[in-house]
Design a protein around this motif. Structure first.
Motif, mmCIF file in Angstrom:
data_model
loop_
_atom_site.group_PDB
_atom_site.id
_atom_site.type_symbol
_atom_site.label_atom_id
_atom_site.label_comp_id
_atom_site.label_asym_id
_atom_site.label_seq_id
_atom_site.Cartn_x
_atom_site.Cartn_y
_atom_site.Cartn_z
ATOM 1 N N SER A 1 0.838 -1.195 0.000
ATOM 2 C CA SER A 1 0.000 0.000 0.000
ATOM 3 C C SER A 1 0.873 1.244 0.000
ATOM 4 O O SER A 1 1.927 1.285 0.643
ATOM 5 N N ALA A 2 0.415 2.263 -0.731
ATOM 6 C CA ALA A 2 1.121 3.538 -0.753
ATOM 7 C C ALA A 2 1.013 4.260 0.582
ATOM 8 O O ALA A 2 1.734 5.238 0.818
ATOM 9 N N LEU A 3 0.135 3.797 1.471
ATOM 10 C CA LEU A 3 -0.007 4.397 2.794
ATOM 11 C C LEU A 3 1.003 3.848 3.785
ATOM 12 O O LEU A 3 1.087 4.337 4.912
ATOM 13 N N ASN A 4 1.745 2.825 3.366
ATOM 14 C CA ASN A 4 2.711 2.172 4.247
ATOM 15 C C ASN A 4 4.127 2.600 3.850
ATOM 16 O O ASN A 4 4.535 2.464 2.695
ATOM 17 N N LEU A 5 4.877 3.098 4.823
ATOM 18 C CA LEU A 5 6.231 3.566 4.548
ATOM 19 C C LEU A 5 7.132 2.439 4.071
ATOM 20 O O LEU A 5 7.944 2.629 3.150
ATOM 21 N N GLU A 6 7.008 1.263 4.660
ATOM 22 C CA GLU A 6 7.853 0.141 4.263
ATOM 23 C C GLU A 6 7.584 -0.261 2.822
ATOM 24 O O GLU A 6 8.510 -0.605 2.081
ATOM 25 N N ASP A 7 6.328 -0.217 2.405
ATOM 26 C CA ASP A 7 6.003 -0.564 1.019
ATOM 27 C C ASP A 7 6.532 0.490 0.053
ATOM 28 O O ASP A 7 6.955 0.162 -1.067
ATOM 29 N N LEU A 8 6.529 1.751 0.461
ATOM 30 C CA LEU A 8 7.110 2.801 -0.388
ATOM 31 C C LEU A 8 8.607 2.584 -0.568
ATOM 32 O O LEU A 8 9.152 2.818 -1.654
ATOM 33 N N LYS A 9 9.265 2.136 0.474
ATOM 34 C CA LYS A 9 10.694 1.848 0.360
ATOM 35 C C LYS A 9 10.930 0.641 -0.530
ATOM 36 O O LYS A 9 11.919 0.609 -1.279
ATOM 37 N N ARG A 10 10.052 -0.366 -0.454
ATOM 38 C CA ARG A 10 10.242 -1.578 -1.266
ATOM 39 C C ARG A 10 10.204 -1.281 -2.754
ATOM 40 O O ARG A 10 10.913 -1.907 -3.540
ATOM 41 N N VAL A 11 9.331 -0.349 -3.167
ATOM 42 C CA VAL A 11 9.225 -0.024 -4.591
ATOM 43 C C VAL A 11 10.126 1.141 -4.986
ATOM 44 O O VAL A 11 10.096 1.568 -6.148
ATOM 45 N N GLY A 12 10.930 1.638 -4.069
ATOM 46 C CA GLY A 12 11.842 2.738 -4.400
ATOM 47 C C GLY A 12 11.127 3.988 -4.834
ATOM 48 O O GLY A 12 11.501 4.611 -5.838
ATOM 49 N N MET A 13 10.101 4.393 -4.087
ATOM 50 C CA MET A 13 9.292 5.543 -4.474
ATOM 51 C C MET A 13 10.121 6.818 -4.561
ATOM 52 O O MET A 13 9.873 7.672 -5.418
#
Length: 1002
Positions: free
Chosen positions: A304-316
């Protein structure tokens, strides 16, 4: 409440009972390991512990009985799985404690309580996502079935059949029974361990059926979940220099398929950008197949884009941009918009430098974005408001029929040339090339020239159509899009131009153009980049002696006095000594022309079906209408004091209904609970300030009053609006509103909850057919004037010809229908009896000019990819269809609050209203003096020179009328037409052609 998981006491009891069941099952296994026979004596410690466990189970069973007391499901309670387990396990333990010996019996049934494992793991917050919960359920079902079946085999095989003497029992350990059950479920069946009792074999018969289904289904599903979780939960490896984008929001099969098709269309198959999809749910099998087809440049990540860890996983933070998709068919558009805005907030808080392109449904939700830190147009962030653009398209189509198809061809590039060839006898009229809007910086040699001069030079010398420019102002780099500006704006250095061309190579001619090197070149393709050091700023284009058109003909631009032209011949004249004259407007001819005696202009201009009186100055609107003109704070829309709902509500007894003529009828479908369409976005383009007050058409909304009163508070400040409670499905209501006398009709529908895509547009389709059945029948041919009771082409197309013509008879009115699902166009097509080859249900199409357009939401999906590659294109489109403000101005207005009010300074009217407008114009003898020799290039230059009008498209009849028939008898308004976007300069013009134009305000 004690047993409910909603209370802390209930959750503690459930967790405690589960672990005590596990303890009782462990005691059963310990006893099995110590005793090989079925009749054993319990060690005292195990006996006491197990008795204590079962005493608690008995207490808990009593609480469950009390909780179900007085309910209707008392009988079902006694046959619940947990109740049956207690029946067969609690009494034997108490009997064993009393007799001091035990029979293992059915104590293995405690393994069935393992089915509670997923719920317990959730209570303990061990499993939080869908993946872990599903996996725990599969594991619990498999484990409990395995242990329970092994316990039953162990029981019957070690005790034998009770009716057989002597006994047929055999000694099998519990481990061997587990082994037997596993090989049976897996269908391996080695045969080294077999059952001998009749009870055991009967059980195996039924267990093979159930176990086979269980093992065959659960095992692959578990493997698939583990593998998918491993791949979808991985992290993207960012490589320096590699472009990639992140797409999140509404990730579904339909949205992903449409996005990939549009993204690849813009990239022309040469994909240099990797696409990362961040979805909040695991993809379906169909969506996985799509990702596999595009696996070379697409990757799906579960998060989810609301999750910081997920943003890091996709290299936002390193992504080129983040594109957020919206569900345009959502039944809760406000919730959909706020969810996407929260995603923007999460991205901007953690990755402030990442560009975000957002789709939202309702335009009033844009105000929330201004409060987000690091959000702004200066960083490349863009908003694609779906309702605003959709309703803007439909509103403009009410004034300019065929506009939807034209803009689709120019901005999306899906023009169906082959379909047109089937209906045009002269195949050479159409080129094989598709034109589109392309942006590029203009040459420094254009500095100091006016837009009109540059526009003419680009067309005649470079074979390019210049549609508009990006004009920069202010100290903070603000800019706005000017389309064929009326005011004499001089071009600055690094001005961005908007061209209609085939390729970027053609547009670069305007960037490489050098007066010193290219003035003598006749072939536009020979204009390449030069390296001369004397690139001087060019003189005004009007000072040149002559230039050659694409047909090889010379068109003089010198004053008539210098070349001996006859006065009044329709050729533009220069005003060598006239101070203050408009550079785009030639001096009047020596004697009166057919266009009238306007002392400063070339003649009268009809817009929106009404004649404009000659203006005393170029942009002077302070004369006769100054007392009525009131604008909003931006100066871009007509404004009035709030009108009470009852004052705007029409009834069948009102005299105003008898006077309705040349109005716009809007048929609306909705109810008290349906999502708002946003009629404000429809009204605003039709109340733009670049229309004079007397040009504004009355707009009548026909629909349920309970819905219209919800929309009224957003449109009550716009003049000339009316409401009528009724339905477009009722012929009496359409007849009362004078549908046969209206200038245009639009059919809008709120989001439907129908699950079948073919049924979501039912009301819109039926209303379209109903309106068409109410239209006037054709007038008699052969008349020389307007048919009695009918209206002329100027009413149908919104503008008049530039000369005196006999007015053709009117048959049909333009109808613009909004479709949620584009394949549903087939149901509207059948009403015209068109050849099935003409329309492809997956493509946009244009019907007759009088019949209007079909607008589908699928066009808006393409804007996301277009905006990523070139954000200027979105700004141009918004300016064309919504008369929108610049990004900087809109940002300031939203900060102050978007409340309509009076324009603060009447003196600023002229500057705020000096915007061009779209129109569909017939030809006149001034533009087409010679019917056999004139081509589009000649008409283009005459319209630009005489009136400052910019032509960029053609609306041509499918079947050209008989040229021997007099023009007065030709019914141009009722035949089917097709769009030619940017006709070639050598295309021969026909008197029945209509021109898509950008008309200056003055």
């Amino acid at each position: 409440m004690m047993l409910s998981a909603q209370t802390s006491t209930g959750r503690v009891l459930m967790i405690l009972v589960f672990f005590l069941n596990i303890g009782s099952l462990v005691a059963y296994f310990v006893d099995l390991s110590e005793r090989e026979t079925s009749k054993i004596y319990f060690p005292d410690n195990i006996l006491f512990i197990d008795t204590g466990f079962n005493a608690f189970f008995l207490l808990y069973f009593g609480l469950r009985v009390r909780a179900h007391y007085g309910k209707d499901d008392k009988l079902r309670f006694w046959f619940e799985l947990n109740s049956l387990v207690d029946f067969f396990t609690i009494p034997p333990v108490f009997v064993s404690y009393y007799l001091k010996k035990n029979w293992l019996g059915l104590r293995f049934l405690r393994a069935l309580r393992l089915l509670e494992l997923p719920r317990i793991l959730q209570f303990l917050r061990i499993t939080k996502d869908n993946y872990s919960i599903k996996l725990s359920k599969l594991f619990a079902v498999f484990l409990s079935t395995w242990l329970t079946a092994a316990g039953f085999i162990h029981l019957v095989e070690n005790n034998g059949d009770p009716w057989v003497h002597p006994g047929n029992s055999q000694s099998l350990s519990y481990f061997k029974c587990m082994y037997l059950v596993m090989v049976t479920m897996s269908t391996v069946g080695y045969g080294d361990v077999v059952v001998k009792t009749a009870l055991g074999r009967t059980f195996i018969i039924f267990f093979i059926i159930g176990g086979l289904v269980l093992f065959a289904n659960f095992s692959p599903e578990v493997v698939e979940i583990v593998e998918s979780h491993k791949s979808y939960k991985s992290s993207y490896e960012v490589v320096s220099g590699k472009n990639y984008i992140v797409v999140c929001g509404n990730i579904t099969l339909e949205s992903v398929t449409a996005f990939l098709q549009d993204f690849l269309l813009q990239d022309k198959g040469n994909v240099c950008t990797e696409i990362l999809f961040l979805g909040e749910s695991l993809p379906s099998l169909e969506l996985e197949a799509v990702f596999k087809c595009y696996s070379a440049y697409t990757t799906f990540f579960y998060g989810s884009a609301l999750n910081l860890e997920d943003l890091k996983r996709v290299g936002m933070a390193s992504a080129s941009a983040c594109l957020i998709l919206a569900d345009i068919n959502s039944l809760q558009p406000y919730t959909e918009d706020t969810s996407n805005i929260m995603r923007v907030l999460s991205i901007k808080n953690n990755c402030p430098n990442t560009r975000v392109i957002l789709q939202i449904i309702q335009s009033h939700n844009k105000v929330y974005l201004q409060n987000i830190p690091n959000w702004g147009w200066r960083t490349g962030d863009d908003i694609i408001c779906l309702a605003e653009l959709k309703l803007g398209f439909i509103a403009q189509s009410c004034l300019v029929p065929g506009l939807t198809d034209l803009l689709t061809n120019l901005f999306i590039g899906k023009e169906k040339t082959e379909t047109k060839r089937k209906y045009v006898e002269n195949k050479m009229l159409l080129e094989d090339r598709d034109y589109r809007v392309i942006t590029f910086l203009l040459s420094s040699d254009f500095i100091g020239m006016t837009f009109g001069e540059v526009c003419r030079l680009c067309f005649v010398k470079l074979d390019l159509v210049l549609l508009g420019i990006e004009f920069k102002f202010g100290s903070q780099g603000e800019s706005t899009i000017l389309i064929n500006p009326s005011v004499p704006i001089k071009l600055h250095r690094n001005t961005m131009g908007f061209f209609i061309a085939h390729s970027l190579a053609e547009v670069k001619r305007a960037h490489f153009y050098c007066k010193a090197c290219h003035s003598d070149i006749k072939d536009p393709e020979q204009i390449k980049k030069c390296y001369c050091k004397g690139r001087l700023r060019s003189k005004p284009f009007s000072a040149r002696a002559a230039v050659r058109t694409s047909r090889g003909r010379f068109v003089s631009t010198r004053p008539r006095e210098q070349r001996g032209g006859a006065a009044g011949s329709g050729t533009p004249q220069a005003c060598p000594e006239a101070k203050g004259s408009h550079p785009r407007r030639p001096c009047p001819p020596a004697r009166p022309s057919r266009l009238g005696k306007a002392p400063r202009g070339c003649g009268r201009l009809l817009s929106a079906g009404r004649a404009l009186p000659p203006q005393p100055g170029d942009l002077d609107v302070e004369g006769e209408e100054s007392s009525r003109v009131t604008l909003d704070p931006t100066g871009r829309f007509h404004w009035c004091d709030p009108v009470p709902l009852q004052d705007a509500l029409l009834t069948c007894k009102d005299q105003a209904l008898q006077n309705l003529q040349d109005h716009i009828l809007v048929c609306v479908f909705g109810d008290a609970n349906s999502p708002l369409i946003g009629l404000q976005d429809f009204v605003m383009p039709l109340r733009a300030s670049n229309f004079l007050y007397q040009e504004l058409k009355d707009i009548v909304f026909l629909g349920p009053l309970e819905y219209l009163q919800r929309e009224w508070k957003f449109i009550q400040n716009f003049p000339k609006l009316w409401l009528f409670s009724g339905s477009a499905l009722a012929c009496a209501d359409l007849r009362a509103l004078g549908v046969e006398h209206c200038a245009a009709c639009a059919i809008l529908s709120s989001t439907s909850g129908a699950s079948n895509p073919a049924l979501v547009d039912t009301e819109s389709i039926l209303a379209t057919l109903n309106v068409r059945s109410m239209q006037s029948r054709p007038g008699s041919l052969g008349t020389t004037g307007p048919c009695p009771g009918t209206r002329s082409a100027q009413t149908v197309f919104g503008m008049s010809a530039f000369g005196n013509q006999s007015e053709p008879c009117y048959k049909r009115i333009p109808i613009t229908t909004e479709l949620k699902s584009s394949p549903n166009v087939q149901f509207i097509n059948q009403a015209f009896d068109l050849n099935s080859e003409l329309i492809d249900q997956d493509e946009f199409f244009t019907t007759a000019a009088c019949a209007g357009d079909i607008f589908s939401d699928s066009f808006l999906n393409s804007l996301l990819s277009i905006t990523y590659y070139n954000h200027h294109i979105l700004a141009l489109l918004q300016t064309l269809v919504t008369n929108g403000t610049s990004a900087a101005l809109e940002e300031r207005l939203l900060e102050k609050g978007s409340v309509l009010g009076r324009f603060p300074r009447r003196a600023a009217h002229r500057a705020s209203r000096a915007r061009s407008k779209l129109a569909l114009l017939p030809l006149s003898t001034r533009l087409l003096p010679d019917a056999t020799e004139n081509c589009f290039g000649d008409v283009y230059c005459r319209a630009l020179d005489l009136f400052g009008i910019l032509c960029f498209g053609l609306y041509r009849l499918m079947d050209e009328p008989n040229p021997k028939t007099s023009q007065s008898s030709l019914d141009f308004t009722c035949s089917f037409r097709f769009v030619i976007a940017r006709p070639c300069s050598s295309l021969k013009m026909l008197r029945s052609d209509l021109l898509f134009c950008v008309v200056p305000f003055n």
